[in-house]
Scaffold this active site. Structure first.
Site, PDB file in Angstrom:
ATOM      1  N   GLU A 114      22.735   0.770 -48.659  1.00 48.51           N
ATOM      2  CA  GLU A 114      23.770   0.792 -47.624  1.00 48.51           C
ATOM      3  C   GLU A 114      25.175   0.895 -48.223  1.00 48.51           C
ATOM      4  O   GLU A 114      26.029   1.601 -47.701  1.00 48.51           O
ATOM      5  CB  GLU A 114      23.643  -0.501 -46.806  1.00 48.51           C
ATOM      6  CG  GLU A 114      24.560  -0.593 -45.616  1.00 48.51           C
ATOM      7  CD  GLU A 114      24.278  -1.835 -44.775  1.00 48.51           C
ATOM      8  OE1 GLU A 114      23.889  -2.875 -45.347  1.00 48.51           O
ATOM      9  OE2 GLU A 114      24.465  -1.765 -43.551  1.00 48.51           O
ATOM     10  N   ARG A 164      32.855  -1.026 -35.230  1.00 47.24           N
ATOM     11  CA  ARG A 164      31.903  -0.460 -34.272  1.00 47.24           C
ATOM     12  C   ARG A 164      31.742   1.047 -34.442  1.00 47.24           C
ATOM     13  O   ARG A 164      30.894   1.663 -33.815  1.00 47.24           O
ATOM     14  CB  ARG A 164      32.342  -0.776 -32.845  1.00 47.24           C
ATOM     15  CG  ARG A 164      32.420  -2.249 -32.537  1.00 47.24           C
ATOM     16  CD  ARG A 164      32.802  -2.473 -31.096  1.00 47.24           C
ATOM     17  NE  ARG A 164      31.753  -2.019 -30.211  1.00 47.24           N
ATOM     18  CZ  ARG A 164      30.831  -2.806 -29.649  1.00 47.24           C
ATOM     19  NH1 ARG A 164      30.844  -4.085 -29.884  1.00 47.24           N
ATOM     20  NH2 ARG A 164      29.908  -2.301 -28.854  1.00 47.24           N
ATOM     21  N   CYS A 209      30.797   2.515 -31.307  1.00 50.18           N
ATOM     22  CA  CYS A 209      31.976   2.886 -30.543  1.00 50.18           C
ATOM     23  C   CYS A 209      32.626   1.624 -30.002  1.00 50.18           C
ATOM     24  O   CYS A 209      31.955   0.736 -29.499  1.00 50.18           O
ATOM     25  CB  CYS A 209      31.688   3.821 -29.372  1.00 50.18           C
ATOM     26  SG  CYS A 209      31.120   5.428 -29.892  1.00 50.18           S
ATOM     27  N   GLU A 240      15.589  -6.677 -48.681  1.00 50.12           N
ATOM     28  CA  GLU A 240      16.977  -6.916 -48.277  1.00 50.12           C
ATOM     29  C   GLU A 240      17.948  -6.499 -49.398  1.00 50.12           C
ATOM     30  O   GLU A 240      18.972  -5.873 -49.147  1.00 50.12           O
ATOM     31  CB  GLU A 240      17.140  -8.401 -47.902  1.00 50.12           C
ATOM     32  CG  GLU A 240      18.554  -8.917 -47.802  1.00 50.12           C
ATOM     33  CD  GLU A 240      19.447  -8.147 -46.840  1.00 50.12           C
ATOM     34  OE1 GLU A 240      18.958  -7.589 -45.849  1.00 50.12           O
ATOM     35  OE2 GLU A 240      20.663  -8.093 -47.116  1.00 50.12           O
ATOM     36  N   LYS A 262      28.804  -1.434 -37.211  1.00 54.26           N
ATOM     37  CA  LYS A 262      28.314  -2.810 -37.267  1.00 54.26           C
ATOM     38  C   LYS A 262      27.201  -3.081 -36.256  1.00 54.26           C
ATOM     39  O   LYS A 262      26.152  -3.565 -36.605  1.00 54.26           O
ATOM     40  CB  LYS A 262      29.470  -3.783 -37.044  1.00 54.26           C
ATOM     41  CG  LYS A 262      29.074  -5.252 -37.147  1.00 54.26           C
ATOM     42  CD  LYS A 262      28.607  -5.602 -38.537  1.00 54.26           C
ATOM     43  CE  LYS A 262      28.258  -7.052 -38.702  1.00 54.26           C
ATOM     44  NZ  LYS A 262      27.565  -7.280 -39.990  1.00 54.26           N
ATOM     45  N   ASN A 286      31.552   4.129 -24.062  1.00 53.78           N
ATOM     46  CA  ASN A 286      30.676   3.614 -25.119  1.00 53.78           C
ATOM     47  C   ASN A 286      29.260   3.671 -24.573  1.00 53.78           C
ATOM     48  O   ASN A 286      28.989   3.119 -23.511  1.00 53.78           O
ATOM     49  CB  ASN A 286      31.079   2.170 -25.443  1.00 53.78           C
ATOM     50  CG  ASN A 286      30.093   1.490 -26.372  1.00 53.78           C
ATOM     51  OD1 ASN A 286      29.359   2.153 -27.097  1.00 53.78           O
ATOM     52  ND2 ASN A 286      30.076   0.169 -26.346  1.00 53.78           N
ATOM     53  N   GLY A 287      28.362   4.355 -25.288  1.00 55.54           N
ATOM     54  CA  GLY A 287      26.973   4.476 -24.822  1.00 55.54           C
ATOM     55  C   GLY A 287      26.491   5.900 -24.973  1.00 55.54           C
ATOM     56  O   GLY A 287      27.130   6.714 -25.649  1.00 55.54           O
ATOM     57  N   HIS A 326      -1.348   1.803 -58.097  1.00 52.36           N
ATOM     58  CA  HIS A 326      -2.023   2.658 -57.111  1.00 52.36           C
ATOM     59  C   HIS A 326      -1.352   4.012 -56.974  1.00 52.36           C
ATOM     60  O   HIS A 326      -1.969   4.959 -56.547  1.00 52.36           O
ATOM     61  CB  HIS A 326      -2.098   1.940 -55.757  1.00 52.36           C
ATOM     62  CG  HIS A 326      -3.034   0.768 -55.790  1.00 52.36           C
ATOM     63  ND1 HIS A 326      -4.383   0.909 -55.967  1.00 52.36           N
ATOM     64  CD2 HIS A 326      -2.801  -0.559 -55.724  1.00 52.36           C
ATOM     65  CE1 HIS A 326      -4.958  -0.283 -55.975  1.00 52.36           C
ATOM     66  NE2 HIS A 326      -4.011  -1.193 -55.833  1.00 52.36           N
ATOM     67  N   LYS A 349      20.767  -3.453 -49.195  1.00 50.60           N
ATOM     68  CA  LYS A 349      22.212  -3.558 -49.446  1.00 50.60           C
ATOM     69  C   LYS A 349      22.647  -2.536 -50.490  1.00 50.60           C
ATOM     70  O   LYS A 349      23.716  -1.945 -50.382  1.00 50.60           O
ATOM     71  CB  LYS A 349      22.590  -4.968 -49.936  1.00 50.60           C
ATOM     72  CG  LYS A 349      22.552  -6.016 -48.878  1.00 50.60           C
ATOM     73  CD  LYS A 349      23.690  -5.934 -47.878  1.00 50.60           C
ATOM     74  CE  LYS A 349      23.212  -5.909 -46.460  1.00 50.60           C
ATOM     75  NZ  LYS A 349      22.430  -6.979 -45.958  1.00 50.60           N
ATOM     76  N   TRP A 400      31.838   6.308 -33.031  1.00 53.38           N
ATOM     77  CA  TRP A 400      30.711   6.509 -33.919  1.00 53.38           C
ATOM     78  C   TRP A 400      29.995   7.725 -33.331  1.00 53.38           C
ATOM     79  O   TRP A 400      29.431   7.656 -32.239  1.00 53.38           O
ATOM     80  CB  TRP A 400      29.800   5.277 -33.925  1.00 53.38           C
ATOM     81  CG  TRP A 400      28.684   5.404 -34.916  1.00 53.38           C
ATOM     82  CD1 TRP A 400      28.747   5.143 -36.249  1.00 53.38           C
ATOM     83  CD2 TRP A 400      27.356   5.846 -34.654  1.00 53.38           C
ATOM     84  NE1 TRP A 400      27.536   5.402 -36.833  1.00 53.38           N
ATOM     85  CE2 TRP A 400      26.661   5.833 -35.890  1.00 53.38           C
ATOM     86  CE3 TRP A 400      26.668   6.252 -33.510  1.00 53.38           C
ATOM     87  CZ2 TRP A 400      25.321   6.207 -36.001  1.00 53.38           C
ATOM     88  CZ3 TRP A 400      25.334   6.631 -33.630  1.00 53.38           C
ATOM     89  CH2 TRP A 400      24.680   6.602 -34.868  1.00 53.38           C
TER      90      TRP A 400
HETATM   91  O1  M6R Z   1      23.241  -7.301 -35.111  1.00 55.03           O
HETATM   92  P1  M6R Z   1      21.844  -7.167 -35.614  1.00 55.03           P
HETATM   93  O2  M6R Z   1      21.421  -8.276 -36.515  1.00 55.03           O
HETATM   94  O3  M6R Z   1      20.845  -6.983 -34.481  1.00 55.03           O
HETATM   95  O4  M6R Z   1      21.819  -5.835 -36.466  1.00 55.03           O
HETATM   96  C1  M6R Z   1      20.640  -5.363 -37.032  1.00 55.03           C
HETATM   97  C2  M6R Z   1      20.913  -4.263 -38.026  1.00 55.03           C
HETATM   98  O5  M6R Z   1      21.591  -3.206 -37.414  1.00 55.03           O
HETATM   99  C3  M6R Z   1      21.744  -4.772 -39.218  1.00 55.03           C
HETATM  100  O6  M6R Z   1      21.095  -5.823 -39.852  1.00 55.03           O
HETATM  101  C4  M6R Z   1      21.963  -3.648 -40.237  1.00 55.03           C
HETATM  102  O7  M6R Z   1      20.756  -3.232 -40.780  1.00 55.03           O
HETATM  103  C5  M6R Z   1      22.948  -4.087 -41.321  1.00 55.03           C
HETATM  104  N1  M6R Z   1      23.888  -3.045 -41.522  1.00 55.03           N
HETATM  105  C6  M6R Z   1      22.295  -4.423 -42.625  1.00 55.03           C
HETATM  106  O8  M6R Z   1      23.212  -4.847 -43.587  1.00 55.03           O
END
Ligand code: M6R
Length: 605
Positions: free
Chosen positions: A486, A27, A2, A479, A600, A101-102, A502, A483, A75
């Protein structure tokens, strides 16, 4: 999560609010709304679901007479993506308008109490409860009321409120959620983070928990327990002034293309590139402390970066290193150790579970260290020591270039600790030389993307993937799979290749491809024989391999990466694999910059 933006201004307009929201859209992009009020008390309220652009065209022709305005990009937490659940929310008598926000954790209890007092609710949100509570508890003036209302709220909140009967005034308060402020000669602005303001201001300050800020006729006053306080200005770094896509189709691609520079930026001023020595004062200071082990707390991509670092700390510095997911760290038994360095890593520096983990460690008097990107963010302010990654603004949801920045700094830390222990100076120099080289290798990777597009065409037709790794490539595989999931919403899982036997082999069939990471210096021959077992079951294999390692009978498709020393292998698959995910996402018509359901920075628990 948010984004909120507000102003109290002499000359102003609703589209200006929308511009602020557009800059904060990463956000949350489930819905957006604006509220404005003229000096005569005429109000304007507009909301739209999904992207801020939907709101933009609804308010396009609006005039410029709104003296105060609040705006919100959502959000969704409480209730679905509907206009009714979209902020700003208002009281039953439509006198108090509010953005938040929160998360108000006790909202259900408060709502029940208010329903007993005949308040009717139109939305499912926790924020509407606050608007109704302000009306119910209102006495004398809004500041007194807000300080009483917030005592009833179980956090977290950044709240901005306008009283229609007093249009000159805009009031904000916060606990646990971020709020920053910028003041000009004839205007005051409030925002969830500095990106909303980056084009307009050079200095800002951050509000502290429990403070109440009162904006009246573009003058501001900040109160803490009724005492007026002064806040120190913070300089807006240059890094935040260029939120543009340039020649790229998406921000994500632009950010991936910045990775080679980010790699070196993270080391600038911390390394003497001529002499290949470490010059960082912070790291020298750390080395003077009695630190025996490292415990790392992070989430998402930041967590995976730390997993790689844990191999480096062990291999280069002989230091035990434990890595913890921040959300779980919070609820685990904490065993404080004064000889442990607790390291918190976060791109945004605002991630709620990381922030709360810092509190737990600090309360026990242990040593805390931050590694964040966003200058002046909460985590950076809370810890004892730290380093910025200096990756520049990373706008959209997928964390890419900053991961490279994090890895660079982490490698530097491992080298620094190592050089105090038994790592030879010539080994340190060799690795520093190789890091510089790596930046050029990454540039070449970014120029050669034809094959990636071809591979993307083929692999966009599958729904499930195994990512296979060994040893130091564990995090890299995780990682890369993260991606893919995501950005494309396809299913991917990671396994150590040996682990296949296994049980995961039970799932393997030609329609379930394996993306096998096989790089020189990382058990490459063992990986190759494990892949033979997969191929024997007719599975499609996409081979991510060091250029020159020939295993042509083992794969269907290949992405070659440049050869590096063992320590640097985790870096090389990332650029092609991130680009592959972007390409697949585009083929599948997914919004690369705004993956579904995500935002984000995860600022609520
Ligand atoms: O701002 P941060 O690095 O603490 O965020 C951590 C995760 O929320 C962030 O890495 C998230 O997993 C990304 N969307 C991955 O691409």
């Amino acid at each position: 999560m948010c984004g909120i933006f507000a102003y109290n201004w002499n000359e102003n307009s609703i589209p200006f609010l929308v511009e602020g929201l557009t800059n904060l859209e990463y956000r949350g992009y489930d819905s957006a709304g604006v509220f404005g009020i003229t000096k005569n008390g005429k109000i304007f309220l507009e909301k739209a679901t999904w992207k801020v652009s939907n709101l933009a065209w609804k308010v396009e022709l609006n005039d410029k007479n709104y003296k105060s305005g609040i705006a919100h990009t959502r959000w969704a937490t409480h209730g679905g993506v509907t206009e009714l659940n979209t902020h700003p929310h208002f009281s039953t008598n439509e006198r108090f308008f509010i953005v938040h926000n929160g998360i108000i954790e006790n909202y259900a209890y408060l709502k029940e109490e208010l329903i007993k007092k005949w308040h009717k609710f139109y939305s499912e949100t926790d924020t509407e409860v606050v608007a109704k509570l302000v009306e119910y508890m209102f006495e004398k003036d809004l500041i007194t009321t807000i300080s009483k209302v917030t005592k009833k709220l179980v956090w977290a909140y950044a709240l901005w409120i306008i009283d229609v009967e007093n249009p000159d005034v805009l009031i904000g308060t916060k606990f646990g959620s971020p709020m920053i402020m910028w003041v000009a000669d004839d205007a005051c602005f409030l925002s969830s983070d500095i990106n909303a303001l980056s084009n307009h201001c050079h200095e800002f300050f951050t509000l502290e928990d429990n403070e109440i800020v009162v904006l009246e006729n573009w003058k501001h006053k900040i109160f803490n327990l009724w005492k007026e306080v002064n806040r120190e200005w913070e300089e807006m770094s240059q890094e935040f002034a260029t939120a543009e896509k340039w020649k790229f189709e998406t921000f994500t691609e632009k950010e991936i293309n910045e990775a080679p520079d980010v790699l070196l930026n993270a080391l600038k001023g911390r390394i003497n590139f001529e002499e290949k020595t470490i010059t960082s004062e912070t790291l020298t200071e750390l080395n003077e402390l009695d630190i025996e082990q490292i415990e790392i707390v992070a989430s998402g991509s930041s967590y995976f970066a730390w997993v790689t670092a844990s191999y480096w700390f062990k291999e280069l510095a002989w230091m035990p290193c434990d890595v913890r997911i921040s959300s779980e760290f919070l609820y685990d038994t904490f065993l404080p150790n004064k000889k442990t360095l607790y390291v918190f890593i976060s791109q945004s520096g605002e991630t709620a579970d990381v922030r709360e983990s810092v509190k737990i460690v600090k309360e026990k008097g242990c040593l805390t260290f931050w590694l964040v990107n966003v200058v002046g963010s909460t985590v950076a302010k809370m810890c004892d020591f730290g380093l910025y990654t200096h990756s520049g603004i990373e706008i959209w949801v997928a964390s890419t270039k900053n991961v490279i920045g994090q890895l660079s700094v982490l490698l530097l830390m491992a080298l620094s600790f190592g050089s105090k222990r038994n790592l030879q100076i010539k080994e340190v120099r060799k690795i520093i030389w190789e890091i510089e080289e790596l930046s050029s290798l990454m540039k070449i990777q970014l120029e050669n993307t034809k094959n990636i597009r071809k591979v993307a065409e083929k692999y966009s037709k599958y729904n499930d993937f195994f990512f296979l790794w060994r040893n130091l490539l564990f995090w890299t595989a995780e990682e890369c799979a993260l991606k893919l999931k995501e950005l494309t919403y396809l299913h991917a899982e990671c396994y150590a290749t040996w682990e296949l036997k296994h049980w995961p082999l039970a799932l393997v069939w030609p329609g379930f491809p394996c993306v096998a990471l096989n790089l020189k210096w990382v058990l490459e021959y063992k990986t190759a024989s494990n892949i033979k077992e997969v191929r024997a079951r007719n599975t499609t294999v996409l081979w991510i391999i060091t250029k020159g390692l020939d295993n042509s009978e083992l794969y269907d498709d290949i992405i070659e990466v440049p050869e590096t020393s063992r320590i640097l292998v985790p870096f090389t698959p990332m650029i092609p694999m991130w680009l592959l995910s972007v390409e697949i996402a585009k083929i599948l018509w997914k919004d690369v910059d705004k993956p579904q359901n995500l935002a984000k920075s995860v600022t609520v628990e």
